[in-house]
Design a protein around this motif. Structure first.
Motif, PDB file in Angstrom:
ATOM      1  N   LEU A 300      -0.994   9.903  -2.732  1.00 51.87           N
ATOM      2  CA  LEU A 300      -0.235   8.545  -2.599  1.00 51.87           C
ATOM      3  C   LEU A 300       0.514   8.598  -1.048  1.00 51.87           C
ATOM      4  N   HIS A 301       0.438   7.317  -0.621  1.00 50.17           N
ATOM      5  CA  HIS A 301       1.067   7.223   0.894  1.00 50.17           C
ATOM      6  C   HIS A 301       1.505   5.568   0.658  1.00 50.17           C
ATOM      7  N   VAL A 302       2.389   5.339   1.677  1.00 49.77           N
ATOM      8  CA  VAL A 302       2.893   4.057   2.140  1.00 49.77           C
ATOM      9  C   VAL A 302       1.725   3.338   3.018  1.00 49.77           C
ATOM     10  N   SER A 303       1.753   2.255   2.805  1.00 52.66           N
ATOM     11  CA  SER A 303       0.796   1.292   3.559  1.00 52.66           C
ATOM     12  C   SER A 303       1.152   1.453   4.813  1.00 52.66           C
ATOM     13  N   LYS A 304       0.293   1.811   5.855  1.00 50.04           N
ATOM     14  CA  LYS A 304       0.528   1.726   7.084  1.00 50.04           C
ATOM     15  C   LYS A 304       0.714   0.326   7.750  1.00 50.04           C
ATOM     16  N   ASP A 305      -0.194  -0.613   7.168  1.00 50.93           N
ATOM     17  CA  ASP A 305      -0.052  -2.018   7.635  1.00 50.93           C
ATOM     18  C   ASP A 305       1.333  -2.588   7.441  1.00 50.93           C
ATOM     19  N   TYR A 306       1.921  -2.027   6.226  1.00 50.10           N
ATOM     20  CA  TYR A 306       3.333  -2.857   5.802  1.00 50.10           C
ATOM     21  C   TYR A 306       4.383  -2.328   6.790  1.00 50.10           C
ATOM     22  N   GLN A 307       4.101  -0.846   7.246  1.00 52.22           N
ATOM     23  CA  GLN A 307       5.143  -0.311   8.414  1.00 52.22           C
ATOM     24  C   GLN A 307       5.007  -0.900   9.586  1.00 52.22           C
ATOM     25  N   GLU A 308       3.651  -1.316   9.922  1.00 52.71           N
ATOM     26  CA  GLU A 308       3.383  -1.631  11.257  1.00 52.71           C
ATOM     27  C   GLU A 308       4.300  -3.346  11.167  1.00 52.71           C
ATOM     28  N   MET A 309       4.116  -4.148  10.224  1.00 49.28           N
ATOM     29  CA  MET A 309       4.471  -5.225  10.209  1.00 49.28           C
ATOM     30  C   MET A 309       6.019  -5.190  10.283  1.00 49.28           C
ATOM     31  N   LEU A 310       6.750  -4.206   9.777  1.00 49.20           N
ATOM     32  CA  LEU A 310       8.234  -3.942   9.787  1.00 49.20           C
ATOM     33  C   LEU A 310       8.595  -3.760  11.393  1.00 49.20           C
ATOM     34  N   GLU A 311       7.717  -2.721  11.801  1.00 46.78           N
ATOM     35  CA  GLU A 311       8.087  -2.424  13.256  1.00 46.78           C
ATOM     36  C   GLU A 311       7.798  -3.593  14.124  1.00 46.78           C
ATOM     37  N   THR A 312       6.713  -4.268  14.011  1.00 50.01           N
ATOM     38  CA  THR A 312       6.524  -5.583  14.937  1.00 50.01           C
ATOM     39  C   THR A 312       7.858  -6.464  14.701  1.00 50.01           C
ATOM     40  N   TYR A 313       8.231  -6.710  13.383  1.00 49.19           N
ATOM     41  CA  TYR A 313       9.468  -7.516  13.250  1.00 49.19           C
ATOM     42  C   TYR A 313      10.606  -7.105  13.941  1.00 49.19           C
ATOM     43  N   LYS A 314      10.701  -5.834  13.702  1.00 47.89           N
ATOM     44  CA  LYS A 314      12.130  -5.128  14.543  1.00 47.89           C
ATOM     45  C   LYS A 314      12.155  -5.628  15.954  1.00 47.89           C
ATOM     46  N   SER A 315      10.838  -5.374  16.805  1.00 44.73           N
ATOM     47  CA  SER A 315      10.719  -5.494  18.217  1.00 44.73           C
ATOM     48  C   SER A 315      10.724  -7.028  18.497  1.00 44.73           C
ATOM     49  N   GLN A 328      12.042  -9.317   3.936  1.00 41.95           N
ATOM     50  CA  GLN A 328      12.780  -8.784   2.771  1.00 41.95           C
ATOM     51  C   GLN A 328      11.955  -8.561   1.645  1.00 41.95           C
ATOM     52  N   PHE A 329      10.918  -9.228   1.351  1.00 38.18           N
ATOM     53  CA  PHE A 329       9.991  -9.029   0.263  1.00 38.18           C
ATOM     54  C   PHE A 329       9.221  -7.343   0.761  1.00 38.18           C
ATOM     55  N   ILE A 330       8.638  -7.328   2.077  1.00 39.48           N
ATOM     56  CA  ILE A 330       8.155  -6.229   2.325  1.00 39.48           C
ATOM     57  C   ILE A 330       8.849  -5.233   2.218  1.00 39.48           C
ATOM     58  N   LYS A 331      10.055  -5.138   2.729  1.00 39.61           N
ATOM     59  CA  LYS A 331      10.986  -4.090   2.633  1.00 39.61           C
ATOM     60  C   LYS A 331      11.187  -3.792   1.195  1.00 39.61           C
ATOM     61  N   GLN A 332      11.332  -4.497   0.186  1.00 40.43           N
ATOM     62  CA  GLN A 332      11.450  -4.155  -1.224  1.00 40.43           C
ATOM     63  C   GLN A 332      10.218  -3.379  -1.742  1.00 40.43           C
ATOM     64  N   LYS A 333       9.256  -3.721  -1.241  1.00 43.69           N
ATOM     65  CA  LYS A 333       7.856  -3.205  -1.774  1.00 43.69           C
ATOM     66  C   LYS A 333       7.735  -1.764  -1.216  1.00 43.69           C
ATOM     67  N   LEU A 334       8.032  -1.593   0.207  1.00 40.48           N
ATOM     68  CA  LEU A 334       8.220  -0.174   0.820  1.00 40.48           C
ATOM     69  C   LEU A 334       9.191   0.788   0.114  1.00 40.48           C
ATOM     70  N   ASP A 335      10.434   0.194  -0.198  1.00 36.60           N
ATOM     71  CA  ASP A 335      11.275   0.861  -0.726  1.00 36.60           C
ATOM     72  C   ASP A 335      10.787   1.344  -2.061  1.00 36.60           C
ATOM     73  N   GLY A 336      10.085   0.366  -2.901  1.00 40.67           N
ATOM     74  CA  GLY A 336       9.578   0.713  -4.300  1.00 40.67           C
ATOM     75  C   GLY A 336       8.491   1.918  -4.225  1.00 40.67           C
ATOM     76  N   ALA A 337       7.782   1.637  -3.151  1.00 41.86           N
ATOM     77  CA  ALA A 337       6.480   2.820  -2.909  1.00 41.86           C
ATOM     78  C   ALA A 337       7.125   3.901  -2.617  1.00 41.86           C
ATOM     79  N   LYS A 338       8.158   4.048  -1.709  1.00 34.32           N
ATOM     80  CA  LYS A 338       8.823   5.501  -1.496  1.00 34.32           C
ATOM     81  C   LYS A 338       9.381   5.877  -2.321  1.00 34.32           C
ATOM     82  N   TRP A 339       9.948   5.175  -3.406  1.00 31.76           N
ATOM     83  CA  TRP A 339      10.604   5.834  -4.572  1.00 31.76           C
ATOM     84  C   TRP A 339       9.662   6.432  -5.533  1.00 31.76           C
TER      85      TRP A 339
END
Length: 488
Positions: A300-315, A328-339
């Motif tokens: 299993l791994h965290v979606s690269k697309d979702y990580q890139e969305m956060l990176e783009t949002y940060k910049s 916030q929804f994306i962050k919640q899903k990423l945290d859930g995937a990591k856990w």
């Protein structure tokens, strides 16, 4: 009068993550696979398979997540449109995609078996009889009163009253009994519609060809059923003035009858449960080797697309309310995937460490398969070895199987209490049960040992246990009392 008091209380509560982890540990392989599929559907930020690129951290940087809660950041809305990734539809687009086939694949389908139920089969057989409307309604009502084992366990009078209230059919016991004996009892499998075991066996015997042995068997069931069930064989020999060999042949005929005529048919409609071993133990060069079922170790791994969305949002330099909520929804899903990935890894480690401890604790058994070499073992023994809580060990052992060179075993069967033999050594109750089973298998079936004799034989072998304990172990092994084990 109202009073205020300040009270300090120390309590320990499990976090939701810990509770979910305990549930994951308890799941056997098949249930775990189903849980994994559900999580992959519910969380689009979680993906199966190997990650294509190692450039992005597998779980992302937690500092990146925390930065998005800072409202002082300026975000440029033109740089990213989060709405493109989200849909207002109830069914997200990713659930509708199917990329697991190629264009040249043929359209294939699995045929579905259309099974006829037991009662429907009986109703179909009624069509071969010529019946008037009232008799057919009564016959169908009787078929509906047959249970899955093939018996009618209701009084004729109750059936008559029930038909009057529910069907508006006013009849009498004589007519219902006539249809039961001349119609229902002629249906297959033979013996269906019987009201008790004696009638069921008689129906089957009366359909056999006449012979001296069959006639004797029929007479025994019809007139000496109580003596037969209690295995009073000497009484039957004297009653019919026959030899022991003649009685044995009659009993062989009776034992081949089907006491549950509807059982085989009903069982064919039930789903077959397959056991999937969670572990495998092999002997390699005289040493034990443990492996975890690969279906318990998904990639299993965290979606690269979702990580890139956060990176783009940060910049970005500007923000909008809708984009803020979406991130916030994306962050919640990423945290859930990591856990979830962390929980899966912890589950794998817990399962492997616990089973490894059990394997080494019962090493003698796993090397040669002799159940008498199973050591007394309780949950606390393994918990102390691996440094885990007893409840965690219990969850690992519950409903899980291990594939050994001697067959697939339920893990919790390796746990047993200890008893002291005549030499002061601790022995497993499993060892005593195995020896007890061997003694009963080797006994003279014409004169089986009662429980007090079994206790004496065990004592002679170095296991001083009481008669009531022998009876308890015998019942746990599903072995009947001596009288019911008697054969001619």
């Amino acid at each position: 009068m109202l009073k205020q008091n300040l009270q300090f209380k120390l309590s320990q509560k499990l976090s939701p993550q810990q509770i979910q982890l305990m549930k994951l540990i308890q799941l056997p392989t098949l249930a775990f696979e189903q849980r994994l599929k559900e999580e992959l559907v519910e969380n689009p930020a979680l993906e199966a398979g190997k990650e294509e690129s190692e450039e992005i951290d597998e779980f992302g940087d937690q500092d990146d997540y925390d930065d998005y809660d800072n409202d002082s950041e300026r975000i440029e809305a033109d740089d990213i449109n989060i709405d493109e990734y989200l849909s207002d539809d109830e069914t997200p687009d990713y659930k509708l995609q199917a990329n697991n086939y190629s264009d040249d694949d043929d359209d294939k389908f699995s045929p579905i078996v259309a099974q006829v139920s037991f009662h429907q089969d009986l109703l179909n057989q009624l069509n071969t009889f010529i019946l008037n409307d009232e008799d057919r309604v009564i016959a169908e009502f009787l078929v509906g009163s047959i249970d899955d084992m093939g018996y009618i366990r209701r009084d004729i009078q109750d059936i008559v009253d029930d038909m009057a209230f529910t069907q508006g059919i006013y009849t009498d016991e004589e007519k219902v009994h006539h249809i039961l004996t001349h119609i229902i009892h002629e249906l297959e499998p033979i013996g269906v519609g019987a009201r008790d075991l004696q009638e069921c066996l008689l129906l089957q015997l009366k359909h056999k060809l006449p012979s001296e042995t069959n006639d004797l068997a029929t007479d025994i069931i019809e007139n000496q059923f109580d003596a037969f069930t209690k295995k009073h064989y000497e009484k039957l020999i004297q009653k019919y003035n026959i030899t022991q060999d003649q009685l044995r042949k009659a009993i062989d005929v009776i034992e081949k009858l089907n006491p549950k005529p509807g059982g085989a048919f009903a069982g064919s409609t039930k789903a077959i449960e397959h056991i999937i071993p969670d572990f495998a133990i092999r002997i390699v060069d005289g040493e034990l080797e443990l492996s975890l079922n690969g279906r318990n170790t998904p990639e299993l791994h965290v979606s690269k697309d979702y990580q890139e969305m956060l990176e783009t949002y940060k910049s970005s330099n500007e923000k909008s309310t809708s984009q803020k909520e979406a991130v916030q929804f994306i962050k919640q899903k990423l945290d859930g995937a990591k856990w979830f990935i962390d929980a899966i890894k912890q589950r794998q480690e817990t399962l492997f460490v616990t089973m490894s401890a059990i394997m080494h604790y019962q090493e003698e058994f796993f090397l040669d398969g002799d159940e008498t070499k199973l050591r007394p073992m309780i949950l606390k023994d393994i918990a102390d070895m691996v440094g885990l809580d007893i409840s965690t060990i219990s969850r690992v052992a519950n409903s899980k199987y291990v594939d050994t060179p001697y067959g697939t075993k339920l893990i919790k069967e390796f746990f047993s209490e200890a008893m002291i033999n005549d030499q002061g050594e601790e022995v497993s109750t499993i060892e005593i049960k195995k020896i007890l089973q061997n003694i009963i298998e080797d006994e003279d079936k014409q004169k089986p040992h009662p429980d007090d004799k079994l206790a004496e034989l065990l004592k002679e072998r170095g296991y001083p246990i009481a008669r009531r304990t022998v009876a308890k172990y015998r019942e746990q092994l599903d072995i009947p009392v001596a009288r019911m084990r008697k054969k001619v």
